[in-house]
Design a protein around this motif. Sequence first.
Motif, PDB file in Angstrom:
ATOM      1  N   SER A  40       0.808  -1.215   0.000  1.00 40.02           N
ATOM      2  CA  SER A  40       0.000   0.000   0.000  1.00 40.02           C
ATOM      3  C   SER A  40       0.841   1.265   0.000  1.00 40.02           C
ATOM      4  O   SER A  40       0.314   2.343   0.222  1.00 40.02           O
ATOM      5  CB  SER A  40      -0.933  -0.005   1.225  1.00 40.02           C
ATOM      6  OG  SER A  40      -1.842  -1.069   1.143  1.00 40.02           O
ATOM      7  N   TRP A  41       2.137   1.163  -0.232  1.00 36.05           N
ATOM      8  CA  TRP A  41       3.002   2.323  -0.143  1.00 36.05           C
ATOM      9  C   TRP A  41       3.201   2.986  -1.497  1.00 36.05           C
ATOM     10  O   TRP A  41       3.674   2.358  -2.434  1.00 36.05           O
ATOM     11  CB  TRP A  41       4.368   1.935   0.420  1.00 36.05           C
ATOM     12  CG  TRP A  41       4.285   1.456   1.828  1.00 36.05           C
ATOM     13  CD1 TRP A  41       4.453   0.179   2.258  1.00 36.05           C
ATOM     14  CD2 TRP A  41       3.984   2.233   2.988  1.00 36.05           C
ATOM     15  NE1 TRP A  41       4.280   0.117   3.615  1.00 36.05           N
ATOM     16  CE2 TRP A  41       4.002   1.356   4.095  1.00 36.05           C
ATOM     17  CE3 TRP A  41       3.711   3.585   3.197  1.00 36.05           C
ATOM     18  CZ2 TRP A  41       3.740   1.794   5.392  1.00 36.05           C
ATOM     19  CZ3 TRP A  41       3.454   4.013   4.489  1.00 36.05           C
ATOM     20  CH2 TRP A  41       3.471   3.128   5.569  1.00 36.05           C
ATOM     21  N   LEU A  42       2.830   4.255  -1.586  1.00 39.46           N
ATOM     22  CA  LEU A  42       3.240   5.065  -2.731  1.00 39.46           C
ATOM     23  C   LEU A  42       4.737   5.335  -2.622  1.00 39.46           C
ATOM     24  O   LEU A  42       5.502   5.099  -3.555  1.00 39.46           O
ATOM     25  CB  LEU A  42       2.489   6.397  -2.730  1.00 39.46           C
ATOM     26  CG  LEU A  42       1.085   6.447  -3.286  1.00 39.46           C
ATOM     27  CD1 LEU A  42       0.486   7.817  -3.029  1.00 39.46           C
ATOM     28  CD2 LEU A  42       1.062   6.125  -4.755  1.00 39.46           C
ATOM     29  N   LEU A  43       5.132   5.853  -1.470  1.00 38.77           N
ATOM     30  CA  LEU A  43       6.542   6.007  -1.116  1.00 38.77           C
ATOM     31  C   LEU A  43       6.772   5.212   0.157  1.00 38.77           C
ATOM     32  O   LEU A  43       6.161   5.497   1.184  1.00 38.77           O
ATOM     33  CB  LEU A  43       6.911   7.477  -0.883  1.00 38.77           C
ATOM     34  CG  LEU A  43       7.537   8.210  -2.076  1.00 38.77           C
ATOM     35  CD1 LEU A  43       6.472   8.489  -3.107  1.00 38.77           C
ATOM     36  CD2 LEU A  43       8.198   9.493  -1.625  1.00 38.77           C
ATOM     37  N   ALA A  44       7.629   4.219   0.075  1.00 33.55           N
ATOM     38  CA  ALA A  44       7.899   3.355   1.218  1.00 33.55           C
ATOM     39  C   ALA A  44       9.126   3.846   1.972  1.00 33.55           C
ATOM     40  O   ALA A  44       9.799   4.796   1.564  1.00 33.55           O
ATOM     41  CB  ALA A  44       8.098   1.917   0.734  1.00 33.55           C
ATOM     42  N   SER A  45       9.443   3.174   3.060  1.00 33.91           N
ATOM     43  CA  SER A  45      10.663   3.523   3.786  1.00 33.91           C
ATOM     44  C   SER A  45      11.894   3.185   2.951  1.00 33.91           C
ATOM     45  O   SER A  45      12.937   3.823   3.082  1.00 33.91           O
ATOM     46  CB  SER A  45      10.710   2.772   5.121  1.00 33.91           C
ATOM     47  OG  SER A  45      10.625   1.376   4.905  1.00 33.91           O
ATOM     48  N   ASP A  46      11.763   2.183   2.086  1.00 40.04           N
ATOM     49  CA  ASP A  46      12.829   1.777   1.164  1.00 40.04           C
ATOM     50  C   ASP A  46      12.378   2.117  -0.247  1.00 40.04           C
ATOM     51  O   ASP A  46      11.347   1.628  -0.703  1.00 40.04           O
ATOM     52  CB  ASP A  46      13.088   0.277   1.303  1.00 40.04           C
ATOM     53  CG  ASP A  46      14.195  -0.235   0.400  1.00 40.04           C
ATOM     54  OD1 ASP A  46      14.616   0.511  -0.515  1.00 40.04           O
ATOM     55  OD2 ASP A  46      14.625  -1.391   0.589  1.00 40.04           O
ATOM     56  N   ASP A  50       8.872   1.563  -3.575  1.00 41.93           N
ATOM     57  CA  ASP A  50       7.954   2.602  -4.042  1.00 41.93           C
ATOM     58  C   ASP A  50       7.122   2.067  -5.197  1.00 41.93           C
ATOM     59  O   ASP A  50       7.610   1.279  -6.020  1.00 41.93           O
ATOM     60  CB  ASP A  50       8.730   3.832  -4.518  1.00 41.93           C
ATOM     61  CG  ASP A  50       9.411   4.583  -3.380  1.00 41.93           C
ATOM     62  OD1 ASP A  50       9.196   4.204  -2.206  1.00 41.93           O
ATOM     63  OD2 ASP A  50      10.157   5.537  -3.678  1.00 41.93           O
ATOM     64  N   LEU A  51       5.898   2.531  -5.296  1.00 44.42           N
ATOM     65  CA  LEU A  51       5.035   2.063  -6.382  1.00 44.42           C
ATOM     66  C   LEU A  51       5.577   2.491  -7.733  1.00 44.42           C
ATOM     67  O   LEU A  51       5.630   1.706  -8.680  1.00 44.42           O
ATOM     68  CB  LEU A  51       3.615   2.608  -6.193  1.00 44.42           C
ATOM     69  CG  LEU A  51       2.619   2.216  -7.288  1.00 44.42           C
ATOM     70  CD1 LEU A  51       2.349   0.714  -7.257  1.00 44.42           C
ATOM     71  CD2 LEU A  51       1.315   2.993  -7.145  1.00 44.42           C
ATOM     72  N   VAL A  52       5.972   3.757  -7.838  1.00 47.20           N
ATOM     73  CA  VAL A  52       6.538   4.289  -9.089  1.00 47.20           C
ATOM     74  C   VAL A  52       7.893   4.893  -8.757  1.00 47.20           C
ATOM     75  O   VAL A  52       8.025   5.634  -7.780  1.00 47.20           O
ATOM     76  CB  VAL A  52       5.618   5.360  -9.713  1.00 47.20           C
ATOM     77  CG1 VAL A  52       6.221   5.890 -11.009  1.00 47.20           C
ATOM     78  CG2 VAL A  52       4.226   4.791  -9.975  1.00 47.20           C
TER      79      VAL A  52
END
Length: 221
Positions: A40-46, A50-52
Amino acid sequence: MTTRRALRALPPALALCAAISLGAQQPAARKAPTHPALASWLLASDRAHDLVRAADSEASLVRRLGPRNVRWSRIELEEGDSVDATVLFPHDALRRVEVVWGDPATRSRPERVIVHLPGSPWLVWPGIGIGSSLASLQRLNDGPFELTGMEGHSPGLVSSWRNGALSPLSDRVFVRLAPGDTVGHDCPRYPEIQSGWSNRSSHPAMACLAPVVYRIEFIPR
């Protein structure tokens, strides 16, 4: 003799103990890893999750997400313009994501990624999503922040995290809030936050309005 036959040859009580002992020696079943593209992360911690990503093109998104989940379409921008863009998960109203390209001809160099539909599950680390409240943003930021007025040009845009915990997002993530169920003019001192670029989230009128996040845009990294 096979293990199963050997167990049958033992007295029942011994067979039970042996079966338990053998089971304890078996390696635990591995959980299937969650595919980053389905998180569910658009921007993740890593950034790898990231989605894109900055290096993406429409072709790479098709390879990663599948052709059914990527469609070229015309989208409406908040500024009133419309552009050709790539829509991710076009058949899922909640998971829909829009990608505007820096090079539309080759559909490469993602310029901004947009989510804005109510109920969207997508999040920006450490937990900003559509519907996030002003209070929850202040908690994530470890303090108040600044945003534009609730009316006029670019209303409700976070303009500064004021060196809080969310400050690393400043040049990449653009968060907009809109009032909840309260009408602005019902709040005392509302004219003080009606316009301007640097309204404090801790202003009493902001608490009265109880705005929530309605739009998130980010520049892929």
